[in-house]
Design an enzyme around this catalytic site. Sequence first.
Site, mmCIF file in Angstrom:
data_model
loop_
_atom_site.group_PDB
_atom_site.id
_atom_site.type_symbol
_atom_site.label_atom_id
_atom_site.label_comp_id
_atom_site.label_asym_id
_atom_site.label_seq_id
_atom_site.Cartn_x
_atom_site.Cartn_y
_atom_site.Cartn_z
ATOM 1 N N CYS A 107 15.277 7.537 -10.891
ATOM 2 C CA CYS A 107 13.864 7.210 -10.717
ATOM 3 C C CYS A 107 13.110 8.450 -11.169
ATOM 4 O O CYS A 107 13.082 9.447 -10.449
ATOM 5 C CB CYS A 107 13.543 6.885 -9.265
ATOM 6 S SG CYS A 107 11.762 6.720 -8.964
ATOM 7 N N CYS A 110 9.672 9.082 -8.892
ATOM 8 C CA CYS A 110 9.764 9.518 -7.483
ATOM 9 C C CYS A 110 11.227 9.532 -7.068
ATOM 10 O O CYS A 110 11.973 10.364 -7.587
ATOM 11 C CB CYS A 110 8.870 8.691 -6.558
ATOM 12 S SG CYS A 110 8.928 6.908 -6.718
ATOM 13 N N SER A 111 11.644 8.650 -6.158
ATOM 14 C CA SER A 111 13.041 8.700 -5.723
ATOM 15 C C SER A 111 13.518 7.317 -5.310
ATOM 16 O O SER A 111 14.280 7.179 -4.365
ATOM 17 C CB SER A 111 13.190 9.685 -4.565
ATOM 18 O OG SER A 111 12.262 9.383 -3.547
ATOM 19 N N CYS A 112 13.066 6.275 -6.021
ATOM 20 C CA CYS A 112 13.436 4.897 -5.681
ATOM 21 C C CYS A 112 14.950 4.720 -5.722
ATOM 22 O O CYS A 112 15.606 5.163 -6.659
ATOM 23 C CB CYS A 112 12.760 3.926 -6.642
ATOM 24 S SG CYS A 112 10.970 3.965 -6.493
#
Lengths: 207, 222
Positions: A107, A110-112
């Site tokens: 991702c 962000c940090s999906c």
Amino acid sequence: MEKKNNKYHNSFPLDPEARVKALKTILETKGLVEQEALDEILDTYQNKVGPINGAKLIAKAWIDSSFKNDLLEQTEKVLTELNLSGRQGEHVTVVENTSEIHNLVVCTLCSCYPWPLLGLPPSWYKSDAYRSRAVREPRKVLEEFNLLIPNSKKVRVWDSTSEMRYLVLPQQPEDSIGLSEDELVNWVTRDCMIGAGIPKRPGKFND
Amino acid sequence: MTRIHDMGGRLGEGKISKEDENVKFKSKWEEEVFSLTIAMGFSGLWNLDASRFAREALEPVDYLRFSYFEKWLAALINLLNENEVISATKEKNSAWFKKFRKLEAKNVSSLLERGSPTLREGIKKNKFEIGEKVKIKNFHGNEKVSGGHTRLPNYVKGRTGRIIYYHGTHVFPDSHAHFLGENPEPLYSIEFVNQELWGKHYPFSEDTVIVDIWENYICEKI
């Protein structure tokens, strides 16, 4: 202080521990949060969901071709039936590694990450280095995970920019064929479901 | 026109550190920031897209120097301030308190299991089909809100790729993050050849990156 043209001002001194404590006290005093709910949230992500959920799916897919087909073609139906849907896993696509294709998930924005299937992401998945490099030089990144992808194989990197989450279905290792579903679960590591690893004989360190 | 969080393809980053890779929370305050953020996310005061925007709108220097959960903390404080939660009192803001949905322990598991699906079926007919080649707009940024939220990574701006999945119509983050409505848009997975993104010197002509793209980000069929 100089006024900056930004909606948010963040130059506050950071003593996170004291800030969180103060913030929590304010919210509690106003009756906006309850400790039991916070405890329940933490318990869910510390103790209840984790890579074992994904590993069970993969092991079953390896020995049951009709399940594998459903997992790939009707993913959300399968996950709902198994009670594996949920926050940060509302929509899921499973991508299969083959002898021609290696898949890797990132991702960049962000940090999906598919929480209901893998739990919370490892620190490296959230790092600037991984987010920057996985799309531009995936093979070099994979080498840092001791994974050398043959030149003849295509590398596909999935950037999780929407609410669709991606889970890699790794190839079953030759030397695990014939084992039971329960035994196979232990071969499926978290990293191989992100695409940053391959299934490993249990007890063997990622060397 | 990008913000610091839009990191895909950025040069100069070093090796990937595996340090503490299995440590979910390094301290008690990180646990608290995490659980408070999730709990307040159910309050109805904001949504996930607004919450992402609060993190990515941190000043670049802060975004880079803050740890992961420091970013979450800074964003949570900003969201609470923006919604006047810190300054609100029951006497002065009774309407506000009525709107607020407090997360109760008994509802946590069912709310987490339900999540927030973004598929909104039958809203809009998709203009493009699987297999078609499309060009991404040569404009990066939120078209309605200057400097606003977008989920189009800069590295695919103006590039051409092939549609490999159609996912139905999904809530459009550029609108939702700013409380301008869900405005669902058809969502596609689009495959870009790495040489198209990074140049002909990328050594493997078959390698690709797949990005989820809302129809609004697409310029035209090629």
